[in-house]
Design a protein around this motif. Sequence first.
Motif, PDB file in Angstrom:
ATOM      1  N   PRO A  49       0.381  -1.529  -0.118  1.00  0.00           N
ATOM      2  CA  PRO A  49       0.033   0.278  -0.024  1.00  0.00           C
ATOM      3  C   PRO A  49       1.730   1.043   0.252  1.00  0.00           C
ATOM      4  O   PRO A  49       1.769   1.230   0.238  1.00  0.00           O
ATOM      5  CB  PRO A  49      -0.943   0.076   1.108  1.00  0.00           C
ATOM      6  N   SER A  50       0.177   2.291  -0.178  1.00  0.00           N
ATOM      7  CA  SER A  50       1.085   4.168  -0.395  1.00  0.00           C
ATOM      8  C   SER A  50       1.429   4.214   0.967  1.00  0.00           C
ATOM      9  O   SER A  50       0.854   4.013   1.874  1.00  0.00           O
ATOM     10  CB  SER A  50       0.093   4.836  -0.233  1.00  0.00           C
ATOM     11  N   GLY A  51       2.343   4.014   0.997  1.00  0.00           N
ATOM     12  CA  GLY A  51       3.270   4.898   1.922  1.00  0.00           C
ATOM     13  C   GLY A  51       4.789   3.491   2.854  1.00  0.00           C
ATOM     14  O   GLY A  51       4.746   3.371   3.753  1.00  0.00           O
ATOM     15  N   CYS A  52       4.782   2.612   1.807  1.00  0.00           N
ATOM     16  CA  CYS A  52       5.180   1.261   2.292  1.00  0.00           C
ATOM     17  C   CYS A  52       6.979   1.994   2.258  1.00  0.00           C
ATOM     18  O   CYS A  52       6.931   0.807   3.112  1.00  0.00           O
ATOM     19  CB  CYS A  52       4.716   0.198   2.266  1.00  0.00           C
ATOM     20  N   GLY A  53       6.835   1.998   1.951  1.00  0.00           N
ATOM     21  CA  GLY A  53       8.881   2.679   1.626  1.00  0.00           C
ATOM     22  C   GLY A  53       8.927   1.866   0.320  1.00  0.00           C
ATOM     23  O   GLY A  53      10.213   1.686   0.333  1.00  0.00           O
ATOM     24  N   LYS A  54       8.556   1.992  -0.764  1.00  0.00           N
ATOM     25  CA  LYS A  54       8.467   0.872  -1.568  1.00  0.00           C
ATOM     26  C   LYS A  54       9.570   1.829  -2.082  1.00  0.00           C
ATOM     27  O   LYS A  54      10.642   1.351  -2.967  1.00  0.00           O
ATOM     28  CB  LYS A  54       7.294   0.764  -2.328  1.00  0.00           C
ATOM     29  N   SER A  55       9.294   3.191  -2.313  1.00  0.00           N
ATOM     30  CA  SER A  55      10.166   3.986  -2.921  1.00  0.00           C
ATOM     31  C   SER A  55      10.482   4.164  -2.664  1.00  0.00           C
ATOM     32  O   SER A  55      12.779   4.279  -3.576  1.00  0.00           O
ATOM     33  CB  SER A  55       9.079   5.096  -3.719  1.00  0.00           C
ATOM     34  N   ILE A 214       7.576 -11.509  -5.926  1.00  0.00           N
ATOM     35  CA  ILE A 214       6.535 -10.391  -5.569  1.00  0.00           C
ATOM     36  C   ILE A 214       7.144 -10.355  -4.300  1.00  0.00           C
ATOM     37  O   ILE A 214       7.206 -11.315  -3.398  1.00  0.00           O
ATOM     38  CB  ILE A 214       5.059 -10.804  -5.541  1.00  0.00           C
ATOM     39  N   VAL A 215       7.658  -9.148  -4.087  1.00  0.00           N
ATOM     40  CA  VAL A 215       8.156  -9.074  -2.340  1.00  0.00           C
ATOM     41  C   VAL A 215       6.580  -7.849  -1.700  1.00  0.00           C
ATOM     42  O   VAL A 215       6.569  -6.761  -2.135  1.00  0.00           O
ATOM     43  CB  VAL A 215       9.702  -8.351  -2.192  1.00  0.00           C
ATOM     44  N   VAL A 216       5.796  -8.016  -0.265  1.00  0.00           N
ATOM     45  CA  VAL A 216       5.124  -7.441  -0.164  1.00  0.00           C
ATOM     46  C   VAL A 216       5.901  -6.816   0.757  1.00  0.00           C
ATOM     47  O   VAL A 216       6.159  -7.176   1.791  1.00  0.00           O
ATOM     48  CB  VAL A 216       4.014  -8.297   0.183  1.00  0.00           C
ATOM     49  N   MET A 217       5.193  -5.402   1.506  1.00  0.00           N
ATOM     50  CA  MET A 217       5.755  -4.153   1.959  1.00  0.00           C
ATOM     51  C   MET A 217       4.633  -3.367   2.805  1.00  0.00           C
ATOM     52  O   MET A 217       3.317  -4.043   2.587  1.00  0.00           O
ATOM     53  CB  MET A 217       6.537  -3.377   1.439  1.00  0.00           C
ATOM     54  N   GLU A 259      -2.570  -8.564   4.324  1.00  0.00           N
ATOM     55  CA  GLU A 259      -2.693  -8.722   5.143  1.00  0.00           C
ATOM     56  C   GLU A 259      -0.992  -7.668   5.613  1.00  0.00           C
ATOM     57  O   GLU A 259      -0.764  -6.712   7.119  1.00  0.00           O
ATOM     58  CB  GLU A 259      -1.315  -9.915   5.516  1.00  0.00           C
ATOM     59  N   ALA A 260      -1.286  -6.604   4.932  1.00  0.00           N
ATOM     60  CA  ALA A 260      -0.204  -5.563   4.737  1.00  0.00           C
ATOM     61  C   ALA A 260      -1.214  -4.207   5.683  1.00  0.00           C
ATOM     62  O   ALA A 260      -1.255  -3.942   6.089  1.00  0.00           O
ATOM     63  CB  ALA A 260       0.405  -4.959   3.574  1.00  0.00           C
ATOM     64  N   PHE A 261      -2.155  -4.441   5.181  1.00  0.00           N
ATOM     65  CA  PHE A 261      -2.940  -3.783   5.208  1.00  0.00           C
ATOM     66  C   PHE A 261      -3.451  -3.864   6.834  1.00  0.00           C
ATOM     67  O   PHE A 261      -3.399  -2.652   8.041  1.00  0.00           O
ATOM     68  CB  PHE A 261      -4.396  -3.421   4.937  1.00  0.00           C
ATOM     69  N   GLN A 262      -3.523  -5.234   7.463  1.00  0.00           N
ATOM     70  CA  GLN A 262      -4.133  -5.126   8.607  1.00  0.00           C
ATOM     71  C   GLN A 262      -4.019  -4.912   9.237  1.00  0.00           C
ATOM     72  O   GLN A 262      -3.391  -4.496  10.951  1.00  0.00           O
ATOM     73  CB  GLN A 262      -4.935  -6.680   8.495  1.00  0.00           C
ATOM     74  N   THR A 263      -1.901  -5.127   9.156  1.00  0.00           N
ATOM     75  CA  THR A 263      -0.814  -4.588  10.231  1.00  0.00           C
ATOM     76  C   THR A 263      -0.077  -3.353   9.925  1.00  0.00           C
ATOM     77  O   THR A 263       0.314  -3.013  11.352  1.00  0.00           O
ATOM     78  CB  THR A 263       0.586  -5.552   9.841  1.00  0.00           C
ATOM     79  N   ALA A 277      -7.926  -2.358   0.827  1.00  0.00           N
ATOM     80  CA  ALA A 277      -6.738  -3.411   0.096  1.00  0.00           C
ATOM     81  C   ALA A 277      -7.621  -3.752  -1.391  1.00  0.00           C
ATOM     82  O   ALA A 277      -6.373  -3.449  -2.326  1.00  0.00           O
ATOM     83  CB  ALA A 277      -6.290  -5.228   0.600  1.00  0.00           C
ATOM     84  N   SER A 278      -9.167  -3.352  -1.380  1.00  0.00           N
ATOM     85  CA  SER A 278      -9.005  -4.282  -2.935  1.00  0.00           C
ATOM     86  C   SER A 278      -9.170  -2.384  -3.144  1.00  0.00           C
ATOM     87  O   SER A 278      -8.569  -2.431  -5.004  1.00  0.00           O
ATOM     88  CB  SER A 278     -10.944  -3.801  -2.548  1.00  0.00           C
ATOM     89  N   ALA A 279      -9.412  -1.371  -3.146  1.00  0.00           N
ATOM     90  CA  ALA A 279      -9.423  -0.235  -3.078  1.00  0.00           C
ATOM     91  C   ALA A 279      -7.470   0.287  -3.929  1.00  0.00           C
ATOM     92  O   ALA A 279      -7.771   0.653  -4.805  1.00  0.00           O
ATOM     93  CB  ALA A 279      -9.247   1.042  -2.441  1.00  0.00           C
ATOM     94  N   ALA A 280      -6.784  -0.594  -3.400  1.00  0.00           N
ATOM     95  CA  ALA A 280      -5.370  -0.845  -3.822  1.00  0.00           C
ATOM     96  C   ALA A 280      -4.829  -1.407  -5.045  1.00  0.00           C
ATOM     97  O   ALA A 280      -3.582  -1.133  -5.913  1.00  0.00           O
ATOM     98  CB  ALA A 280      -4.168  -1.198  -2.607  1.00  0.00           C
TER      99      ALA A 280
END
Length: 281
Positions: A49-55, A214-217, A259-263, A277-280
């Motif tokens: 999701p936005s803001g998880c530090g990907k960029s 895929i690496v999920v953050m 899970e990323a959203f839930q945490t 999560a659906s919106a993302a």
Amino acid sequence: MINEELDPGKGAIAARLIGLTKRYSNGTLALDRLDLNIGSGEFVSLLGPSGCGKSTALYILAGLASATAGQVELADRQTGPATGTSVGFVFQEPSLMPWATVAENVALPLTLGRHAGGDAALEVRRCLAMVGLAAFSEAYPRELSGGMKMRVSIARALITRPKLLLLDEPFGALDEITRTRLHDDLLEIWRQTGCTIVMVTHSTTESVYLSSRIVVMAARPGRIIGSLEIGEPYPRGNQFRLTQGFSRYLGRASALLDEAFQTDPWQTNNGGASTNASAAR
Ligand code: ADP
């Protein structure tokens, strides 16, 4: 939790992120001790999701930003023809110089690297051919569609023959048909060049279609929560999108994204993980 190996586990390593931590001056902990090995020749998507530090992770990997702690090790520190980098970077926006032709835009890294000589023109032609824009070298950005501008941006990133190609959500602003075409073209470029790709995305479908892994953050703090191998052979083609295998991978990637959203304390305080999560996607 669905969580496969965070390490490609086989073959050579192209890049290693070791305890990578980034705290911005406003206190935001954008990355918290990120450990990740990227295998040579992999196509890795950073999904989250936005803001998880990907960029932030991608910029540090590219050497465009510094880490607060930890380090990046690149296997190939060989220089490209001019710029002294083995890394190519494609930004979210094509960011082309409006006053310069397509060829001049693509040649920019060579020009900045003061690479003189006749082979620069040859390299520009090679890269434009790879992105299907051989006939547009003398056009100006204003004459191009959004998809064509992104192709120019990809050609510019390829001009130094990078071993590691980094893309920061390059297709987010494009319509679906253009995006689908660019997906296949990017896979073909990956095949032709043999480079390693790391791409930031928040689209599960895009990441499943393109990636070998895929690496999920998750956010706050930015960290890796899981990884998913996409064990589907290439070339994949449109048919892959219609297979049960594709749906299964999509389901597993979506579960990790949920899970990323839930945490994420901000998301759970703001009305439910699955909706977000659906919106993302
Ligand atoms: P993503 O690419 O996953 O959307 P980013 O790497 O852009 O995430 O950002 C991670 C976190 O760091 C976010 O909370 C964002 O607001 C914050 N951030 C990004 N850049 C800066 C900056 N220059 N200064 C302060 N905070 C930043």
